[in-house]
Design a protein around this motif. Structure first.
Motif, short mmCIF file in Angstrom:
data_model
loop_
_atom_site.label_atom_id
_atom_site.label_comp_id
_atom_site.label_asym_id
_atom_site.label_seq_id
_atom_site.Cartn_x
_atom_site.Cartn_y
_atom_site.Cartn_z
N CYS A 86 -6.45 -6.78 -5.39
CA CYS A 86 -5.17 -7.17 -4.79
C CYS A 86 -5.07 -6.82 -3.32
CB CYS A 86 -4.03 -6.47 -5.51
SG CYS A 86 -4.14 -6.52 -7.28
N GLU A 113 6.79 -4.22 5.63
CA GLU A 113 7.23 -4.18 4.23
C GLU A 113 7.37 -5.59 3.67
OE1 GLU A 113 10.97 -2.59 1.63
OE2 GLU A 113 10.37 -1.42 3.37
N ALA A 114 7.94 -6.49 4.45
CA ALA A 114 8.09 -7.88 4.00
C ALA A 114 6.73 -8.55 3.84
CB ALA A 114 8.96 -8.66 4.98
N ALA A 116 3.84 -7.00 3.18
CA ALA A 116 3.22 -6.40 2.00
C ALA A 116 3.82 -6.99 0.72
CB ALA A 116 3.38 -4.89 2.01
N ARG A 117 5.13 -7.21 0.71
CA ARG A 117 5.79 -7.82 -0.45
C ARG A 117 5.25 -9.24 -0.68
NH1 ARG A 117 10.39 -6.09 0.48
NH2 ARG A 117 11.08 -7.68 1.96
N ALA A 118 5.08 -10.00 0.41
CA ALA A 118 4.54 -11.36 0.29
C ALA A 118 3.12 -11.33 -0.26
CB ALA A 118 4.57 -12.06 1.65
N CYS A 119 2.33 -10.33 0.14
CA CYS A 119 0.97 -10.19 -0.38
C CYS A 119 1.00 -9.89 -1.88
CB CYS A 119 0.22 -9.08 0.36
SG CYS A 119 -0.22 -9.50 2.07
N ARG A 120 1.87 -8.96 -2.30
CA ARG A 120 1.98 -8.62 -3.73
C ARG A 120 2.43 -9.84 -4.54
NH1 ARG A 120 3.81 -3.81 -1.47
NH2 ARG A 120 5.97 -4.48 -1.59
N GLU A 121 3.39 -10.60 -4.02
CA GLU A 121 3.87 -11.79 -4.73
C GLU A 121 2.75 -12.80 -4.90
OE1 GLU A 121 7.21 -13.02 -2.36
OE2 GLU A 121 8.47 -11.36 -3.09
#
Length: 169
Positions: A86, A113-114, A116-121
């Motif tokens: 991931c 943070e945004a 990183a959130r897009a990467c996790r999604e």
């Protein structure tokens, strides 16, 4: 096994086979039958969850699955734990493309943070797609227990391992 007039419909046969395996809980029965037998440890190198699988991924996963099935037929108890990579450049580059971000400054302007959130999604979306693709290939894994390299437990373990390496010189 399948009596059909006319040409073979391989896709239909594959779907029927997968449905029968699910209906008869073939994988669960295999795991139960081998529980307590000699251990065979196979950790599937995690596929990067940033796009659908390519043919080269499918080929590698098929070879690995065949080897694990052979060991299962020999009575070996196994984990069957799938993994998803991931982290890293491949995921970040795909997210940058998808969001139209040109460089590091654009990422910083978006907010780390945004981003990183897009990467996790993206990882979670493509992990689900790759899981379905792998199931369609007939690969047997304990899918609900798949590991993700972005998990806190995984990251903590890596830092612990690196600390131990440092301590040992």
């Amino acid at each position: 096994m399948f009596e059909r007039p006319g040409p073979l419909d391989f896709v239909a046969i594959a779907r029927e086979t997968l449905a029968q395996w699910d209906r008869d809980r073939v994988f669960d029965r295999l795991v139960a039958a081998n529980r307590g037998g000699p251990r065979f440890s196979f950790l599937d190198g995690p596929i990067t969850a940033n796009n659908p699988m390519g043919v080269h991924h499918a080929r590698g996963r098929t070879y690995k699955d065949v080897f694990q099935r052979y060991k299962a037929m020999c009575g070996f108890d196994q984990r069957y734990q799938n993994g998803f990579d991931c982290q890293g450049l491949w995921v970040e580059v795909e997210v940058e493309r998808a969001l139209g971000l040109a460089d590091t400054r654009a990422i910083e302007a978006m907010g780390l943070e945004a981003f990183a959130r897009a990467c996790r999604e993206r990882v979670l979306r493509f992990a689900a797609i790759q899981t379905e693709q792998s199931r369609r290939l007939g690969q047997w894994m304990d899918w609900p227990r798949s590991y993700f390299t972005m998990s806190d437990a995984n990251i903590t373990h890596i830092w612990h391992f690196l600390r131990r390496c440092h301590e040992r010189g």
